[in-house]
Write a protein that holds these residues in place. Sequence first.
Motif, PDB file in Angstrom:
ATOM      1  N   THR A 114       3.794   7.928  17.200  1.00  0.00           N
ATOM      2  CA  THR A 114       2.850   8.853  17.698  1.00  0.00           C
ATOM      3  C   THR A 114       2.377   9.789  16.594  1.00  0.00           C
ATOM      4  O   THR A 114       1.250   9.660  17.046  1.00  0.00           O
ATOM      5  N   MET A 115       2.250   9.275  15.236  1.00  0.00           N
ATOM      6  CA  MET A 115       1.352  10.348  14.250  1.00  0.00           C
ATOM      7  C   MET A 115       0.798   9.353  13.364  1.00  0.00           C
ATOM      8  O   MET A 115       1.288   7.817  13.333  1.00  0.00           O
ATOM      9  N   TYR A 116      -0.229   9.466  13.159  1.00  0.00           N
ATOM     10  CA  TYR A 116      -1.041   7.815  11.647  1.00  0.00           C
ATOM     11  C   TYR A 116      -1.656   9.468  11.076  1.00  0.00           C
ATOM     12  O   TYR A 116      -1.510  10.520  10.685  1.00  0.00           O
ATOM     13  N   LEU A 117      -2.147   8.644   9.849  1.00  0.00           N
ATOM     14  CA  LEU A 117      -2.116   9.484   9.071  1.00  0.00           C
ATOM     15  C   LEU A 117      -3.518   8.897   8.836  1.00  0.00           C
ATOM     16  O   LEU A 117      -4.263   8.422   8.752  1.00  0.00           O
ATOM     17  N   TRP A 118      -4.249  10.282   7.838  1.00  0.00           N
ATOM     18  CA  TRP A 118      -5.651  10.157   7.368  1.00  0.00           C
ATOM     19  C   TRP A 118      -4.674  10.233   5.635  1.00  0.00           C
ATOM     20  O   TRP A 118      -4.595  11.024   5.151  1.00  0.00           O
ATOM     21  N   ALA A 119      -5.888   9.404   5.137  1.00  0.00           N
ATOM     22  CA  ALA A 119      -5.693   8.734   3.529  1.00  0.00           C
ATOM     23  C   ALA A 119      -6.440  10.322   2.663  1.00  0.00           C
ATOM     24  O   ALA A 119      -7.833  10.238   3.083  1.00  0.00           O
ATOM     25  N   VAL A 120      -5.831  10.919   1.880  1.00  0.00           N
ATOM     26  CA  VAL A 120      -6.225  12.215   1.501  1.00  0.00           C
ATOM     27  C   VAL A 120      -6.608  11.557   0.100  1.00  0.00           C
ATOM     28  O   VAL A 120      -5.303  11.131  -0.936  1.00  0.00           O
ATOM     29  N   LEU A 169       0.864  -1.111  -0.259  1.00  0.00           N
ATOM     30  CA  LEU A 169      -0.113  -0.143  -0.146  1.00  0.00           C
ATOM     31  C   LEU A 169       0.911   0.964   0.273  1.00  0.00           C
ATOM     32  O   LEU A 169       1.679   1.524   0.910  1.00  0.00           O
ATOM     33  N   THR A 170       0.515   2.404  -0.504  1.00  0.00           N
ATOM     34  CA  THR A 170       1.157   3.219  -1.361  1.00  0.00           C
ATOM     35  C   THR A 170       0.277   4.334  -0.904  1.00  0.00           C
ATOM     36  O   THR A 170      -0.638   4.580  -1.873  1.00  0.00           O
ATOM     37  N   VAL A 171       0.073   5.814  -0.177  1.00  0.00           N
ATOM     38  CA  VAL A 171      -1.021   6.040   0.688  1.00  0.00           C
ATOM     39  C   VAL A 171      -0.209   7.981   0.851  1.00  0.00           C
ATOM     40  O   VAL A 171       0.954   7.177   1.833  1.00  0.00           O
ATOM     41  N   SER A 172      -0.631   8.392   0.577  1.00  0.00           N
ATOM     42  CA  SER A 172      -0.645  10.316   1.420  1.00  0.00           C
ATOM     43  C   SER A 172      -2.021  10.309   1.241  1.00  0.00           C
ATOM     44  O   SER A 172      -2.631  10.497   1.481  1.00  0.00           O
ATOM     45  N   GLY A 173      -1.443  11.284   2.195  1.00  0.00           N
ATOM     46  CA  GLY A 173      -1.915  12.103   3.031  1.00  0.00           C
ATOM     47  C   GLY A 173      -1.094  12.820   4.565  1.00  0.00           C
ATOM     48  O   GLY A 173      -0.476  13.623   3.765  1.00  0.00           O
ATOM     49  N   TYR A 174      -2.430  13.189   5.070  1.00  0.00           N
ATOM     50  CA  TYR A 174      -1.977  14.320   6.686  1.00  0.00           C
ATOM     51  C   TYR A 174      -1.779  13.714   8.037  1.00  0.00           C
ATOM     52  O   TYR A 174      -2.974  12.863   8.736  1.00  0.00           O
ATOM     53  N   LEU A 175      -0.657  14.355   8.760  1.00  0.00           N
ATOM     54  CA  LEU A 175      -1.013  13.769   9.672  1.00  0.00           C
ATOM     55  C   LEU A 175      -1.521  13.973  11.038  1.00  0.00           C
ATOM     56  O   LEU A 175      -2.001  15.146  11.310  1.00  0.00           O
ATOM     57  N   ASP A 176      -1.842  13.204  11.744  1.00  0.00           N
ATOM     58  CA  ASP A 176      -2.463  13.813  13.460  1.00  0.00           C
ATOM     59  C   ASP A 176      -1.750  12.745  14.123  1.00  0.00           C
ATOM     60  O   ASP A 176      -1.431  12.673  14.517  1.00  0.00           O
ATOM     61  N   ALA A 177      -2.086  13.374  15.518  1.00  0.00           N
ATOM     62  CA  ALA A 177      -1.489  13.214  17.347  1.00  0.00           C
ATOM     63  C   ALA A 177      -2.063  11.494  17.305  1.00  0.00           C
ATOM     64  O   ALA A 177      -3.191  11.829  17.493  1.00  0.00           O
ATOM     65  N   LEU A 178      -1.900  10.708  18.085  1.00  0.00           N
ATOM     66  CA  LEU A 178      -2.203   9.392  18.459  1.00  0.00           C
ATOM     67  C   LEU A 178      -2.690   9.449  19.493  1.00  0.00           C
ATOM     68  O   LEU A 178      -1.509   9.209  19.894  1.00  0.00           O
ATOM     69  N   PRO A 179      -3.594  10.180  20.524  1.00  0.00           N
ATOM     70  CA  PRO A 179      -3.732  10.187  21.997  1.00  0.00           C
ATOM     71  C   PRO A 179      -2.839   8.444  22.289  1.00  0.00           C
ATOM     72  O   PRO A 179      -3.642   7.762  22.228  1.00  0.00           O
ATOM     73  N   ALA A 180      -1.936   8.892  23.329  1.00  0.00           N
ATOM     74  CA  ALA A 180      -1.569   7.431  24.775  1.00  0.00           C
ATOM     75  C   ALA A 180      -3.400   7.123  24.589  1.00  0.00           C
ATOM     76  O   ALA A 180      -4.596   8.257  25.575  1.00  0.00           O
ATOM     77  N   GLY A 181      -3.207   5.912  25.529  1.00  0.00           N
ATOM     78  CA  GLY A 181      -4.670   5.502  26.185  1.00  0.00           C
ATOM     79  C   GLY A 181      -4.520   4.166  26.155  1.00  0.00           C
ATOM     80  O   GLY A 181      -4.235   3.833  24.912  1.00  0.00           O
ATOM     81  N   GLY A 182      -5.379   3.161  26.578  1.00  0.00           N
ATOM     82  CA  GLY A 182      -6.303   2.114  26.428  1.00  0.00           C
ATOM     83  C   GLY A 182      -7.417   2.474  25.826  1.00  0.00           C
ATOM     84  O   GLY A 182      -8.133   3.197  25.355  1.00  0.00           O
ATOM     85  N   ALA A 183      -8.002   0.942  26.249  1.00  0.00           N
ATOM     86  CA  ALA A 183      -9.104   0.652  25.425  1.00  0.00           C
ATOM     87  C   ALA A 183      -9.950   1.517  26.155  1.00  0.00           C
ATOM     88  O   ALA A 183     -10.200   2.104  26.650  1.00  0.00           O
ATOM     89  N   ALA A 184     -11.503   2.193  25.130  1.00  0.00           N
ATOM     90  CA  ALA A 184     -11.817   3.509  25.059  1.00  0.00           C
ATOM     91  C   ALA A 184     -13.561   2.251  25.539  1.00  0.00           C
ATOM     92  O   ALA A 184     -14.555   3.110  25.945  1.00  0.00           O
ATOM     93  N   GLY A 185     -12.990   0.814  26.075  1.00  0.00           N
ATOM     94  CA  GLY A 185     -14.638   0.199  26.523  1.00  0.00           C
ATOM     95  C   GLY A 185     -14.927  -0.711  25.203  1.00  0.00           C
ATOM     96  O   GLY A 185     -15.224   0.412  23.577  1.00  0.00           O
ATOM     97  N   PRO A 186     -15.179  -1.829  25.513  1.00  0.00           N
ATOM     98  CA  PRO A 186     -15.233  -3.091  24.039  1.00  0.00           C
ATOM     99  C   PRO A 186     -16.937  -2.573  23.610  1.00  0.00           C
ATOM    100  O   PRO A 186     -17.812  -2.776  24.400  1.00  0.00           O
ATOM    101  N   ILE A 187     -17.202  -3.222  22.228  1.00  0.00           N
ATOM    102  CA  ILE A 187     -17.972  -3.030  21.853  1.00  0.00           C
ATOM    103  C   ILE A 187     -18.662  -4.742  21.689  1.00  0.00           C
ATOM    104  O   ILE A 187     -18.120  -5.215  21.245  1.00  0.00           O
TER     105      ILE A 187
END
Length: 250
Positions: A175-181, A132-150
Motif C-alpha cells: 500500500t506504500m510506495y517509495l520515492w528514490a531520493v 537494487l538497493t535504494v532509499s527514499g521516503y514513503l507515500d500512500a498508493l491510491p487504490a483504483g484501476g487503470a486511469a485510461g490507456p494511452i
Amino acid sequence: MRAKTIGFVALSVAGAAIFTRLGVWQVGRLHERQRLNAAMLGRLTAAPVAIDSMTGSADSLRYRRARVSGVPDYAHEALLVQRTHDGSPGVFLVTPVITRGSDSATIVIRGWVYAPDGVRADPNRWHEGDSLTVSGYLDALPAGGAAGPIPGQPLAVRRLERDDLARRAGRPVRTMYLWAVADSAAPVVTRDTATARPVPARFTLPVLDEGPHRSYAIQWFAFALIALVGAVIVVRNDRQRLTVSPPRRT
C-alpha cells in the motif's frame, strides 16, 4: 440615526463577525498545518529503515524514510508520463521491486528520465542491475484501476493506482510506495561506475510549506476591519447631516 443607517450598521457588524470567524478558522488551519509539518519533518530527517520491518497505517508511514533491497522487476515497469524536471519533459520510472520473503512487490519510483514528448522513453536503457538497493521516503498508493490507456503506449500511466500496478506486476503490491531520493544534488543523468549504465535522476525530499492559510486569515481580518470602519464612517456622516440640517418644526 435613520433606519437606513441602522440597517447598514447591523449588516456591517454581522459581516465583521462572520469575517472574523473565518479568519480565526484559517488561523486554526495554519496551526494544524504547522503541527503536521513538524511531524512530517521528523519523519523525513530520520534514518532510513528497511521497509520489510515497517508496520502501521498508511497515515503513520507517510513520509517515513525507508530502504528497499531486492530484485527489480524490469519486465513489468511502467512509465508515469508527462513529468518535468528543471523545465524539461520526461517520465518517472515506476519499478516493482521484489524483496526477499515477501509476496508483495514494493513500487519504487526510481527517478526521472528525459522524454521529448513527455510520454515515450526506452526503459531498457535505465536498468540498474539484477539487484537494487535504494532509499527514499514513503507515500500512500491510491487504490483504483487503470486511469485510461494511452494509445500505442502500453507502459504509460497517467497516475499511480494500486490495482492497476498490481495487475501489471502480476502480483500484489504494498500500500506504500517509495520515492528514490538522491544522497546529494545530482545532475539530470548520472552514471553507475560499477555497471557503466546511466542512472535516472533521483528525487529530493519534499519541501513542506504552510499553505495559503496565513494570507487567507489576514484577508478575512482585513475584510472585518473594513466593514467596521465603513459602519463608523456611515454613522459619522449621518450625524453630521442631521447636525447641519436639523429637522423642521411644524
